[in-house]
Design a protein around this motif. Structure first.
Motif, PDB file in Angstrom:
ATOM      1  N   PHE A  23       0.849  -1.105  -0.049  1.00  0.00           N
ATOM      2  CA  PHE A  23      -0.002   0.133  -0.102  1.00  0.00           C
ATOM      3  C   PHE A  23       0.767   1.156  -0.184  1.00  0.00           C
ATOM      4  N   VAL A  24       1.812   1.188   0.778  1.00  0.00           N
ATOM      5  CA  VAL A  24       2.733   2.507   0.860  1.00  0.00           C
ATOM      6  C   VAL A  24       3.405   2.836  -0.433  1.00  0.00           C
ATOM      7  N   ASP A  25       3.979   1.736  -1.128  1.00  0.00           N
ATOM      8  CA  ASP A  25       4.746   1.742  -2.231  1.00  0.00           C
ATOM      9  C   ASP A  25       3.642   2.384  -3.365  1.00  0.00           C
ATOM     10  N   TRP A  26       2.440   1.889  -3.566  1.00  0.00           N
ATOM     11  CA  TRP A  26       1.395   2.053  -4.429  1.00  0.00           C
ATOM     12  C   TRP A  26       0.959   3.518  -4.140  1.00  0.00           C
ATOM     13  N   ALA A  27       0.521   4.122  -2.884  1.00  0.00           N
ATOM     14  CA  ALA A  27       0.291   5.563  -2.717  1.00  0.00           C
ATOM     15  C   ALA A  27       1.490   6.225  -3.077  1.00  0.00           C
ATOM     16  N   LEU A  28       2.642   6.301  -2.643  1.00  0.00           N
ATOM     17  CA  LEU A  28       3.782   7.219  -2.814  1.00  0.00           C
ATOM     18  C   LEU A  28       3.895   7.306  -4.327  1.00  0.00           C
ATOM     19  N   SER A  29       3.710   6.087  -5.041  1.00  0.00           N
ATOM     20  CA  SER A  29       4.079   6.067  -6.644  1.00  0.00           C
ATOM     21  C   SER A  29       2.692   6.986  -7.185  1.00  0.00           C
ATOM     22  N   ILE A  30       1.663   6.792  -6.854  1.00  0.00           N
ATOM     23  CA  ILE A  30       0.266   7.483  -7.164  1.00  0.00           C
ATOM     24  C   ILE A  30       0.534   8.952  -6.966  1.00  0.00           C
ATOM     25  N   HIS A  31       0.968   9.415  -5.875  1.00  0.00           N
ATOM     26  CA  HIS A  31       1.210  10.977  -5.403  1.00  0.00           C
ATOM     27  C   HIS A  31       2.530  11.388  -6.327  1.00  0.00           C
ATOM     28  N   ALA A  32       3.251  10.637  -6.298  1.00  0.00           N
ATOM     29  CA  ALA A  32       4.608  11.077  -7.085  1.00  0.00           C
ATOM     30  C   ALA A  32       4.291  11.285  -8.751  1.00  0.00           C
ATOM     31  N   GLU A  33       3.738  10.562  -9.094  1.00  0.00           N
ATOM     32  CA  GLU A  33       3.037  10.604 -10.407  1.00  0.00           C
ATOM     33  C   GLU A  33       2.189  11.634 -10.725  1.00  0.00           C
ATOM     34  N   ASN A  34       1.327  12.127  -9.787  1.00  0.00           N
ATOM     35  CA  ASN A  34       0.025  12.985 -10.224  1.00  0.00           C
ATOM     36  C   ASN A  34       0.189  14.254  -9.396  1.00  0.00           C
ATOM     37  N   HIS A  35       0.913  14.586  -8.420  1.00  0.00           N
ATOM     38  CA  HIS A  35       0.902  15.554  -7.412  1.00  0.00           C
ATOM     39  C   HIS A  35       2.118  16.268  -7.232  1.00  0.00           C
ATOM     40  N   LEU A  36       2.032  17.477  -7.173  1.00  0.00           N
ATOM     41  CA  LEU A  36       2.999  18.430  -6.793  1.00  0.00           C
ATOM     42  C   LEU A  36       3.403  18.499  -5.199  1.00  0.00           C
ATOM     43  N   SER A  37       2.029  18.402  -4.283  1.00  0.00           N
ATOM     44  CA  SER A  37       2.292  18.456  -2.849  1.00  0.00           C
ATOM     45  C   SER A  37       0.991  17.835  -2.566  1.00  0.00           C
ATOM     46  N   THR A  38       0.944  17.272  -1.302  1.00  0.00           N
ATOM     47  CA  THR A  38      -0.133  16.637  -0.729  1.00  0.00           C
ATOM     48  C   THR A  38       0.076  17.005   0.842  1.00  0.00           C
ATOM     49  N   THR A  39      -1.293  16.761   1.400  1.00  0.00           N
ATOM     50  CA  THR A  39      -1.294  17.043   2.889  1.00  0.00           C
ATOM     51  C   THR A  39      -2.253  16.037   3.626  1.00  0.00           C
ATOM     52  N   HIS A  40      -2.147  15.311   4.311  1.00  0.00           N
ATOM     53  CA  HIS A  40      -3.223  14.289   5.034  1.00  0.00           C
ATOM     54  C   HIS A  40      -3.275  14.570   6.337  1.00  0.00           C
ATOM     55  N   VAL A  41      -4.714  14.811   6.701  1.00  0.00           N
ATOM     56  CA  VAL A  41      -5.083  14.848   7.909  1.00  0.00           C
ATOM     57  C   VAL A  41      -6.070  13.639   8.328  1.00  0.00           C
ATOM     58  N   VAL A  42      -5.608  12.865   9.433  1.00  0.00           N
ATOM     59  CA  VAL A  42      -6.484  11.671   9.934  1.00  0.00           C
ATOM     60  C   VAL A  42      -7.122  12.203  11.193  1.00  0.00           C
ATOM     61  N   SER A  43      -8.353  11.744  11.401  1.00  0.00           N
ATOM     62  CA  SER A  43      -9.070  12.190  12.606  1.00  0.00           C
ATOM     63  C   SER A  43     -10.241  11.110  12.728  1.00  0.00           C
ATOM     64  N   ASN A  44     -10.785  11.261  13.482  1.00  0.00           N
ATOM     65  CA  ASN A  44     -11.942  10.386  13.960  1.00  0.00           C
ATOM     66  C   ASN A  44     -11.762   8.953  13.787  1.00  0.00           C
ATOM     67  N   PHE A  45     -10.732   8.528  14.709  1.00  0.00           N
ATOM     68  CA  PHE A  45     -10.449   7.259  14.650  1.00  0.00           C
ATOM     69  C   PHE A  45     -10.867   6.481  16.257  1.00  0.00           C
ATOM     70  N   SER A  46     -11.179   5.050  15.842  1.00  0.00           N
ATOM     71  CA  SER A  46     -11.476   4.293  16.996  1.00  0.00           C
ATOM     72  C   SER A  46     -10.774   2.916  16.769  1.00  0.00           C
ATOM     73  N   VAL A  47     -10.403   2.355  18.097  1.00  0.00           N
ATOM     74  CA  VAL A  47      -9.731   1.137  18.184  1.00  0.00           C
ATOM     75  C   VAL A  47     -10.365   0.190  18.985  1.00  0.00           C
ATOM     76  N   GLU A  48     -10.871  -0.923  18.631  1.00  0.00           N
ATOM     77  CA  GLU A  48     -11.478  -2.208  19.443  1.00  0.00           C
ATOM     78  C   GLU A  48     -10.453  -3.013  19.745  1.00  0.00           C
ATOM     79  N   LEU A  49     -10.249  -3.580  20.744  1.00  0.00           N
ATOM     80  CA  LEU A  49      -9.190  -4.608  21.137  1.00  0.00           C
ATOM     81  C   LEU A  49     -10.101  -5.936  21.536  1.00  0.00           C
TER      82      LEU A  49
END
Length: 74
Positions: A23-49
């Motif tokens: 996934f990381v390899d795929w996502a980085l290649s998509i961004h490198a091919e198509n974008h000049l810059s990116t910003t990601h914001v992660v929110s609203n997360f839950s964890v169930e153990l």
């Protein structure tokens, strides 16, 4: 980026389901091919153990500056 994952983790984005390294390899290649810059914001997360298993759900917004300029009509 890979060090953030548990060894047996899976990235599941609905249509895209991969092991973290793939996934990381795929996502980085998509961004490198198509974008000049990116910003990601992660929110609203839950964890169930459940014993040795963790189920995590999170949401993110990705803002991307495209390499392609928009078609501006004047």
């Amino acid at each position: 980026a890979i060090s953030a994952y548990h060894p047996d983790a899976t990235e599941d984005h609905g249509l895209v389901v991969m092991k973290p390294k793939d996934f990381v390899d795929w996502a980085l290649s998509i961004h490198a091919e198509n974008h000049l810059s990116t910003t990601h914001v992660v929110s609203n997360f839950s964890v169930e153990l459940a014993g040795d298993t963790a189920h995590v759900e999170s949401y993110y917004r990705c803002f991307c500056e495209s390499k392609e300029k928009p078609n501006m009509i004047t």
